[in-house]
Design an enzyme around this catalytic site. Structure first.
Site, mmCIF file in Angstrom:
data_model
loop_
_atom_site.group_PDB
_atom_site.id
_atom_site.type_symbol
_atom_site.label_atom_id
_atom_site.label_comp_id
_atom_site.label_asym_id
_atom_site.label_seq_id
_atom_site.Cartn_x
_atom_site.Cartn_y
_atom_site.Cartn_z
ATOM 1 N N SER A 42 -65.209 -4.318 3.063
ATOM 2 C CA SER A 42 -64.507 -5.599 3.176
ATOM 3 C C SER A 42 -64.131 -5.909 4.619
ATOM 4 C CB SER A 42 -63.242 -5.599 2.309
ATOM 5 O OG SER A 42 -62.381 -4.534 2.677
ATOM 6 N N HIS A 43 -63.765 -4.883 5.399
ATOM 7 C CA HIS A 43 -63.374 -5.067 6.793
ATOM 8 C C HIS A 43 -64.142 -4.073 7.656
ATOM 9 C CE1 HIS A 43 -60.046 -6.696 4.485
ATOM 10 N NE2 HIS A 43 -59.544 -7.260 5.561
ATOM 11 N N ASN A 44 -64.556 -4.511 8.819
ATOM 12 C CA ASN A 44 -65.251 -3.619 9.745
ATOM 13 C C ASN A 44 -64.997 -4.108 11.172
ATOM 14 O OD1 ASN A 44 -66.896 -1.795 11.046
ATOM 15 N ND2 ASN A 44 -68.798 -2.463 10.094
ATOM 16 N N PHE B 3 -63.668 0.847 9.215
ATOM 17 C CA PHE B 3 -63.987 -0.019 8.081
ATOM 18 C C PHE B 3 -63.284 0.453 6.814
ATOM 19 C CE2 PHE B 3 -67.338 3.175 8.523
ATOM 20 C CZ PHE B 3 -67.504 3.674 7.235
ATOM 21 N N THR B 4 -63.117 -0.463 5.888
ATOM 22 C CA THR B 4 -62.598 -0.119 4.568
ATOM 23 C C THR B 4 -63.762 -0.127 3.589
ATOM 24 O OG1 THR B 4 -62.005 -2.442 4.209
ATOM 25 C CG2 THR B 4 -60.258 -0.970 4.953
#
Length: 335
Positions: free
Chosen positions: A89-91, A102-103
């Site tokens: 989702s996040h990076n 990252f997640t």
């Protein structure tokens, strides 16, 4: 009134057939005025997404923050591989030897599981090292940017007891639709209700059930931080005593500028266990907030990790076939 509207939609979004009429009544405006402002903010990419925000773990997914150490010349190729996973989702690239953060979430039916997925990604990206940083204790996850300048520096973070729930096929159908970005129109939920084949009462009743069970954290708008003027956002990591971690974490979470606050594990090569996301309109403002926090937090040391590049920031789409397809594709490629 723009800032008041942006503040309002980040909080508890009205779950009614005509939510913008409710917001208009609260602010002494017309529904058309509210919609016009929001449509303009959406077009300018200030409003990133308005949808249900679900708790990954309550849906049966396993997730973690992960940091990779990637050689600078390999970052571009590595990011393409990491971002191809539907659970990313996040990076971000951050200012540390562990430079790619990252997640990652893996589905309930994942054959690889979290650990093996990270190991596979590390192998595919030729990472020099990695650390897996799962949540040990969540104190706060609530992104609400202070667009009006009127919010207090501190806020109460309430502990919520959730009801148990057994997800039905109807819940799954509503989750699949409610996770999508709504349009800024008079009846933004009408397409969802019609597609599922239910009425508004059933739809909103199910969302209430999901929220009471903690499956849905909230329904709200998320702003594009930089476009909204919050250009200096730091992940601040703290080395705190593990025995007093919960007390210290609650202190950190009380700062309004903190959107996320977690306890995570320590490692020989990573001494920091308290993670806080701090948002400011400038690096000077953010550093000032961090200094205020440091004066109250009993920590051996702390370090702000600013993001130099954003590679991905999306909502995970739950209960889709992409997770299984990714595992099959990359597991086979490895073999």
């Amino acid at each position: 009134m723009k800032d008041e509207i942006l503040s309002r939609i980040q909080k508890k979004f009205p779950l009614v057939a005509r939510p913008f009429e409710v917001i208009a009544d609260e602010l002494g405006m017309s529904e058309d005025e509210v919609l016009a402002i929001l449509q303009e903010q959406k077009k300018a990419n200030i409003v990133r997404q308005t949808s249900a925000i679900f708790d990954t773990k309550r849906l049966g997914y396993v997730s973690s923050l992960v940091a990779f150490k990637i050689a600078p010349q390999k970052i571009s190729d590595a990011v393409k591989i990491i971002n191809s996973h539907p659970g990313i989702s996040h990076n971000y690239e951050r200012n540390h030897d562990f430079n790619i953060w990252f997640t990652l979430a893996v589905a309930p039916n994942s054959k690889l599981g979290l650990q093996k997925t990270v190991e596979l990604l590390a192998e595919l990206t030729k990472a020099d090292d990695f650390i897996i940083l799962p949540t040990l204790k969540l104190f706060k996850i609530n992104v609400k940017l202070n667009t009006t300048g009127k919010d207090e520096k501190k806020e109460e973070v309430k502990r919520v007891e959730h009801k148990e729930i057994e997800l039905t096929p109807l819940h799954h159908a509503i989750i699949r639709y409610a996770q999508n970005d709504i349009e800024f129109v008079q009846e933004p939920f009408k397409k969802m209700v019609d597609a599922i084949g239910i009425d508004y009462d059933t739809f909103f009743g199910a969302l209430d059930e999901l929220q009471e069970a903690g499956v849905m954290r909230r329904f709200a708008s998320i702003l594009n931080h930089r476009k909204a003027g919050f250009s200096a956002n730091a992940m601040v990591v703290w080395d705190v005593d593990e025995q007093n971690g919960e007390m210290i974490g609650e202190k950190a979470a009380a700062f309004s500028a903190v959107s996320h606050c977690y306890l995570r594990p320590k490692y020989p090569n990573w001494p920091y266990n308290l993670f806080t996301m701090v948002h400011g309109k400038s690096e000077e403002e953010t550093n000032s907030i961090i200094e205020e926090m440091a004066a109250e937090i009993d920590a051996k040391s702390h370090m702000p990790l600013y993001s130099s590049r954003e590679f991905k920031k999306v909502r995970i789409e739950y209960f889709t076939p992409e997770f299984e397809a990714w595992e099959e594709r990359y597991s086979e490629a490895k073999e």
